[in-house]
Design an enzyme around this catalytic site. Structure first.
Site, PDB file in Angstrom:
ATOM      1  N   TYR A 259       0.750  -1.381   0.280  1.00 56.07           N
ATOM      2  CA  TYR A 259       0.427  -0.040  -0.062  1.00 56.07           C
ATOM      3  C   TYR A 259       0.776   1.165   0.372  1.00 56.07           C
ATOM      4  O   TYR A 259       0.772   2.100   0.773  1.00 56.07           O
ATOM      5  CB  TYR A 259      -0.525   0.247   1.456  1.00 56.07           C
ATOM      6  CG  TYR A 259      -2.369  -0.812   1.122  1.00 56.07           C
ATOM      7  CD1 TYR A 259      -3.017  -0.388   0.321  1.00 56.07           C
ATOM      8  CD2 TYR A 259      -2.042  -2.254   1.511  1.00 56.07           C
ATOM      9  CE1 TYR A 259      -3.915  -1.555  -0.329  1.00 56.07           C
ATOM     10  CE2 TYR A 259      -2.911  -3.403   0.369  1.00 56.07           C
ATOM     11  CZ  TYR A 259      -4.044  -2.937   0.420  1.00 56.07           C
ATOM     12  OH  TYR A 259      -5.381  -3.407   0.356  1.00 56.07           O
TER      13      TYR A 259
ATOM     14  N   TYR B 186     -12.291  -6.989   5.815  1.00 58.56           N
ATOM     15  CA  TYR B 186     -11.067  -7.670   5.057  1.00 58.56           C
ATOM     16  C   TYR B 186     -10.650  -8.112   4.748  1.00 58.56           C
ATOM     17  O   TYR B 186     -10.735  -9.519   5.584  1.00 58.56           O
ATOM     18  CB  TYR B 186     -10.181  -6.547   5.624  1.00 58.56           C
ATOM     19  CG  TYR B 186      -8.974  -6.704   5.182  1.00 58.56           C
ATOM     20  CD1 TYR B 186      -8.334  -5.772   3.954  1.00 58.56           C
ATOM     21  CD2 TYR B 186      -7.502  -7.459   5.090  1.00 58.56           C
ATOM     22  CE1 TYR B 186      -7.170  -6.422   3.374  1.00 58.56           C
ATOM     23  CE2 TYR B 186      -6.538  -7.769   4.341  1.00 58.56           C
ATOM     24  CZ  TYR B 186      -6.717  -7.386   3.300  1.00 58.56           C
ATOM     25  OH  TYR B 186      -5.268  -7.748   2.542  1.00 58.56           O
TER      26      TYR B 186
ATOM     27  N   ASP C 286     -13.032 -16.136   7.901  1.00 61.94           N
ATOM     28  CA  ASP C 286     -12.058 -15.907   7.980  1.00 61.94           C
ATOM     29  C   ASP C 286     -11.594 -15.889   9.711  1.00 61.94           C
ATOM     30  O   ASP C 286     -11.763 -14.530   9.987  1.00 61.94           O
ATOM     31  CB  ASP C 286     -12.749 -14.753   6.741  1.00 61.94           C
ATOM     32  CG  ASP C 286     -10.860 -14.591   6.501  1.00 61.94           C
ATOM     33  OD1 ASP C 286      -9.662 -14.379   7.239  1.00 61.94           O
ATOM     34  OD2 ASP C 286     -11.033 -13.255   5.424  1.00 61.94           O
TER      35      ASP C 286
ATOM     36  N   LYS D 127      -1.806 -16.205   8.504  1.00 62.46           N
ATOM     37  CA  LYS D 127      -1.484 -15.384   9.446  1.00 62.46           C
ATOM     38  C   LYS D 127      -0.206 -15.426  10.987  1.00 62.46           C
ATOM     39  O   LYS D 127       1.172 -16.032  10.286  1.00 62.46           O
ATOM     40  CB  LYS D 127      -1.832 -13.932  10.608  1.00 62.46           C
ATOM     41  CG  LYS D 127      -2.433 -13.110   9.066  1.00 62.46           C
ATOM     42  CD  LYS D 127      -2.913 -11.782   9.313  1.00 62.46           C
ATOM     43  CE  LYS D 127      -2.461 -10.378   8.245  1.00 62.46           C
ATOM     44  NZ  LYS D 127      -3.533 -10.517   7.650  1.00 62.46           N
TER      45      LYS D 127
HETATM   46  C1  LIG Z   1      -4.712 -10.438   6.330  1.00 65.42           C
HETATM   47  C2  LIG Z   1      -5.970 -10.918   5.831  1.00 65.42           C
HETATM   48  C3  LIG Z   1      -6.017 -11.793   4.789  1.00 65.42           C
HETATM   49  C4  LIG Z   1      -5.004 -11.911   3.803  1.00 65.42           C
HETATM   50  O1  LIG Z   1      -3.852 -12.782   3.786  1.00 65.42           O
HETATM   51  P1  LIG Z   1      -2.435 -12.124   3.090  1.00 65.42           P
HETATM   52  O2  LIG Z   1      -1.754 -13.495   4.004  1.00 65.42           O
HETATM   53  O3  LIG Z   1      -1.602 -11.191   3.396  1.00 65.42           O
HETATM   54  O4  LIG Z   1      -3.040 -12.877   1.666  1.00 65.42           O
HETATM   55  C5  LIG Z   1      -7.152 -12.394   4.639  1.00 65.42           C
HETATM   56  N1  LIG Z   1      -8.371 -12.200   5.721  1.00 65.42           N
HETATM   57  C6  LIG Z   1      -8.002 -11.584   6.761  1.00 65.42           C
HETATM   58  C7  LIG Z   1      -9.552 -11.388   7.737  1.00 65.42           C
HETATM   59  C8  LIG Z   1      -7.292 -11.048   6.707  1.00 65.42           C
HETATM   60  O5  LIG Z   1      -6.597 -10.218   8.559  1.00 65.42           O
END
Ligand SMILES: *Cc1c(COP(=O)(O)O)cnc(C)c1O
Length: 430
Positions: free
Chosen positions: A21, A149, A250, A279
């Site tokens: 970004y 997100y 997610d 993550k």
């Molecule tokens: C960081 C994140 C993603 C994307 O993961 P990347 O490894 O950066 O592609 C998707 N969903 C959530 C909730 C996230 O925090």
């Protein structure tokens, strides 16, 4: 690899290297890290910073962890990579077994991916193909909530908040999805069904074309750092069942203990049809993510038109990443992480509370090992980033949000340095 002098390093970085970004050439301040140890980042300048970000939720056990290093070295001596089509190996199988055991019981099958965004893409493709397998070919859209997100690739971006995600820039390439109003009732608020009315109304009207709803349960991360009421997630589960729509959760940011539960969906006592993790999976060692699903979903694929699930990344199930992830999850299970998280939560609540009295501050909220100070106006990163560094702390605010999610191993005095720096820097910028 030779070591470049710092001036040359920074000049080359500005000229050639695109940061997340960021503009090219870069406009904001960038700091070069030489090494990292425990909760500290050691800069090329010799400064040592307490890390308040866990490298974007990932590095939960600190940097340069001897057990993770050892797991990687041992695996490197055997093989760092091998293709996953037609081959399998100890690290992937044992990690899959561990993930199935740690996640809610109905989740039984693991699809490995290289990043969180791809785990979300995989989840969305899985949902569409599931309905296709059952002859419901019109169910190809998604329902989500504002302020979410889910990643930066196209399908993931299409379910990110349309304003934060600047959807208008990509409108001819991006599929339009359904957006329910963001939940308004906070984590500890008293639940009222009206909070989910907009989600329900969309399901009622469009369920025939919706494959799945996708949510970050309880904590919305990069889309606004919002904590919302677990009964919203529970009701979303019920409504999805009622209207014949899958539920994708997610937990890429929230997974593996960050909120005080191993998975945030456990606050709502539900489990999804499809779960994304990433993550913290390798403890921040390297990129790895996974999409898990139930037998009810997986068993439809053999009968479907394709006969298989149409996805398979080149570096799928990378043995090095899987070996490190397995060690990281074994490490997580070896101590009382929940007590540690709640101690961090109590300290963040206590030490961030004074920020409420600062004129720049709109709200302070804490859940698990996540502390958020929301401001009235966006921060100027060019100003505040060097101020945090001068305080000996690494934080990376965005927009109106200054927030911390430190490594779980943070000591009380190190965490205090983080909370004091937040207070000091926000007092300097009224
Ligand atoms: C960081 C994140 C993603 C994307 O993961 P990347 O490894 O950066 O592609 C998707 N969903 C959530 C909730 C996230 O925090």
């Amino acid at each position: 690899m030779d070591t470049l002098p710092i001036d040359q390093l920074m000049a080359l970085d500005r000229r050639h290297v695109w940061h997340p970004y960021a503009a090219m050439p870069g406009t904001g301040p960038v700091f070069a890290v030489k090494s990292a140890q425990g909760v500290y980042l050691e800069l090329e300048t010799g400064d040592r910073l307490v890390d308040g970000m866990s490298s974007w939720w990932a590095c939960i056990h600190g940097y340069n962890h001897p057990r993770l290093n050892q797991a990687a070295q041992a695996q490197m001596g055997r093989m760092s990579h091998v293709m996953f089509g037609g081959l399998t190996h100890q690290p992937a199988v044992q990690l899959a077994q561990k993930l199935v055991q740690m996640t809610p019981a109905p989740l039984q099958h693991v699809f490995f991916c290289d990043s969180g965004s791809v785990a979300v893409e995989v989840a969305m493709k899985m949902a569409i193909q599931y309905w296709y397998n059952r002859g419901e070919t019109q169910k190809q859209h998604f329902l989500t909530i504002r302020h979410g997100y889910h990643g930066d690739t196209f399908a993931a971006m299409a379910v990110c908040d349309p304003v934060n995600g600047m959807h208008h820039l990509f409108r001819h390439s991006l599929v339009e999805q359904y957006f329910a109003d963001a939940p308004q009732i906070p984590f500890e608020g008293v639940w009222e069904d009206g909070d989910i009315a907009s989600f329900e109304a969309i399901l009622e009207r469009y369920h025939g074309e919706i494959a799945a709803a996708i949510l970050e349960p309880v904590v919305q991360g990069a889309g606004g750092m919002r904590f919302y009421s677990p009964p919203y997630v529970r009701r979303a589960r019920e409504l999805c069942d009622e209207y014949g729509v899958l539920l994708i959760l997610d937990e890429i940011a929230t997974g593996f203990g960050r909120t005080g539960k191993l998975f945030a969906c456990q606050y709502a006592d539900i489990s999804p049809d499809i779960l994304c993790v990433g993550k913290a999976l390798t403890g921040g060692f390297m990129s790895l993510a996974a999409t898990l699903t139930t037998t009810h979903i997986s068993e439809t694929f053999a009968q479907g038109e394709a006969g298989v699930f149409m996805h398979g990344p080149t570096f799928m199930g990378n043995p090095l990443a899987c070996a490190v992830a397995l060690e990281n999850l074994t490490l997580l299970e070896s101590y009382d992480w929940a007590t540690k998280i709640f101690a961090i939560e109590a300290q963040l609540k206590r030490e961030l509370a004074p920020c409420r009295d600062l004129p720049a501050v709109k709200d302070v909220r804490v859940l698990g090992a996540i502390g958020v100070v929301e401001l009235h106006e966006p921060v100027d990163l060019a100003v505040v980033q060097p101020q945090f560094v001068a305080q000996g702390v690494w934080l990376r605010p965005f927009g109106r949000l200054v927030y911390t999610m430190p490594p779980y191993i943070v000591e009380p005095e190190q965490l205090k340095q983080i909370t004091q720096a937040i207070y000091e820097v926000l007092s300097l910028n009224p």
